[in-house]
Design an enzyme around this catalytic site. Sequence first.
Site, short mmCIF file in Angstrom:
data_model
loop_
_atom_site.label_atom_id
_atom_site.label_comp_id
_atom_site.label_asym_id
_atom_site.label_seq_id
_atom_site.Cartn_x
_atom_site.Cartn_y
_atom_site.Cartn_z
N CYS A 245 16.98 42.94 26.76
CA CYS A 245 15.54 43.01 27.03
C CYS A 245 14.79 43.94 26.08
CB CYS A 245 15.29 43.40 28.48
SG CYS A 245 16.09 42.29 29.64
N ASN B 142 11.13 38.65 35.26
CA ASN B 142 11.68 39.30 34.07
C ASN B 142 12.12 38.22 33.08
OD1 ASN B 142 13.31 40.54 32.16
ND2 ASN B 142 14.49 41.75 33.65
N HIS C 239 8.62 46.71 29.07
CA HIS C 239 9.43 45.57 29.49
C HIS C 239 9.14 45.30 30.96
CE1 HIS C 239 12.52 42.83 30.38
NE2 HIS C 239 13.31 43.69 30.98
N1 COA Z 1 16.06 40.14 49.85
C1 COA Z 1 16.33 40.87 50.95
N2 COA Z 1 17.23 41.85 50.98
C2 COA Z 1 17.87 42.12 49.83
C3 COA Z 1 17.66 41.40 48.64
C4 COA Z 1 16.70 40.37 48.70
N3 COA Z 1 16.41 39.62 47.62
N4 COA Z 1 18.44 41.89 47.68
C5 COA Z 1 19.16 42.89 48.22
N5 COA Z 1 18.82 43.02 49.52
C6 COA Z 1 19.33 43.98 50.49
C7 COA Z 1 20.67 44.56 50.09
O1 COA Z 1 21.72 43.71 50.50
C8 COA Z 1 20.66 45.87 50.84
O2 COA Z 1 21.01 45.62 52.18
P1 COA Z 1 21.91 46.68 52.99
O3 COA Z 1 21.09 47.94 53.02
O4 COA Z 1 22.07 46.01 54.30
O5 COA Z 1 23.17 46.82 52.20
C9 COA Z 1 19.20 46.30 50.81
O6 COA Z 1 18.45 45.09 50.55
C10 COA Z 1 18.88 47.32 49.75
O7 COA Z 1 19.49 46.89 48.54
P2 COA Z 1 19.34 47.69 47.22
O8 COA Z 1 20.15 47.04 46.14
O9 COA Z 1 19.59 49.14 47.51
O10 COA Z 1 17.77 47.51 46.92
P3 COA Z 1 16.89 48.16 45.82
O11 COA Z 1 15.77 48.87 46.44
O12 COA Z 1 17.70 48.91 44.80
O13 COA Z 1 16.27 46.87 45.10
C11 COA Z 1 16.53 45.62 43.09
C12 COA Z 1 17.11 45.97 44.45
C13 COA Z 1 17.46 44.66 42.40
C14 COA Z 1 15.17 44.95 43.31
C15 COA Z 1 16.33 46.92 42.26
O14 COA Z 1 17.51 47.70 42.35
C16 COA Z 1 16.02 46.65 40.82
O15 COA Z 1 15.05 45.99 40.50
N6 COA Z 1 16.84 47.20 39.89
C17 COA Z 1 16.65 46.98 38.50
C18 COA Z 1 17.23 45.67 38.11
C19 COA Z 1 16.70 45.18 36.78
O16 COA Z 1 15.56 45.36 36.49
N7 COA Z 1 17.54 44.51 36.00
C20 COA Z 1 17.18 43.99 34.73
C21 COA Z 1 16.96 45.10 33.76
S1 COA Z 1 16.50 44.51 32.18
#
Ligand code: COA
Length: 309
Positions: free
Chosen positions: A109, A264, A234
């Site tokens: 990215c 993204n 980004h």
């Molecule tokens: N819908 C509902 N619940 C979801 C979910 C979704 N799409 N995805 C995950 N969950 C749940 C998880 O299972 C977890 O449940 P649990 O507490 O029962 O285990 C809970 O939500 C929290 O998950 P978590 O991974 O801690 O959430 P988060 O706040 O970190 O958000 C992302 C997840 C992926 C949105 C976030 O971490 C993120 O955007 N990270 C960066 C990723 C990125 O940008 N990648 C590309 C970079 S170039």
Amino acid sequence: MTRATIAGLGTAVGHRVVTNHDLAESLDTSDEWIVERTGIHERRIGGSCLELGAQAARLALNEADVDAADLDLIICATCTPDQVFPAVANRVQQELGAVCGAFDLNAACSGFTYAVTLAQSQIAAGMERVLVVGVDTLSRFTDWEDRTTAILFGDGAGAVVMTAAQNEDRGVLSTFMGSEGRFADLLVCDFGDYIRMDGKEVFRQAVRVMVAASRRVLEDAGLEASDVSVVIPHQANLRIIESAMKRLGVAQDRAATVLEVTGNTSSASIPLAMNAAREKGAISDDDIVLLVGFGAGMSVAAALLRWGQ
Ligand code: COA
């Protein structure tokens, strides 16, 4: 030193709109959850890198009033090429009728900003017209049954024609390319597999590297965060952008965003956000514009420009 500037910009996105509500029909998720955690409402799916990249490139060439035959170089930033080889850039070159050198660059990215940095160095070395294309079709590598990744990604392209700035104060002021290979396992797509990531850790590291890279290019240009008119980050997650802007000390409304409607799009996300900012009238000549990308690798890159020809 001759500075490169953006003489034309073009974009393209996948033809199919996939909303959060569409995803909630097949995944255990909701529009509220996705918007709250990411800021994304919908994404665009479809098209090959060649189709999207060539479409964006044609618009950029047209705006720059540059004939493809007069290009000196095509750099295509992508981490999802249509084929292992040839490079997307070779196919785009043929499609446009260009006769110059062409290659792909994979910095995930951060690719678009890496490519802008290379275009700057080639123009400083004497080239006159460089086409930079950022294109990715992440939908092909997304596991649509995995709610932790399927909500994030979309397909798109953005292209800029870079030429030597006529006004010596304008154009690229400073650039930075970074890599932290110790974080390479945080975000991976193996051959034959889908995108896998540690979302929480990617989030944390992304904010840190974005802020560090931004400070670095500001310092190199002798400028302060308060001098920046527009940040074009980004487009991975609105919360990442908000955290980075806060730490950098730049007002949130100075960050250009488009992820609400694109998700993204990796290498395409910065030019897509640039186009959205421009359409809103948010970028004017002489504005200090900060591009900052991060991604798998963990790669990071920033470029500071004074906008205008
Ligand atoms: N819908 C509902 N619940 C979801 C979910 C979704 N799409 N995805 C995950 N969950 C749940 C998880 O299972 C977890 O449940 P649990 O507490 O029962 O285990 C809970 O939500 C929290 O998950 P978590 O991974 O801690 O959430 P988060 O706040 O970190 O958000 C992302 C997840 C992926 C949105 C976030 O971490 C993120 O955007 N990270 C960066 C990723 C990125 O940008 N990648 C590309 C970079 S170039």
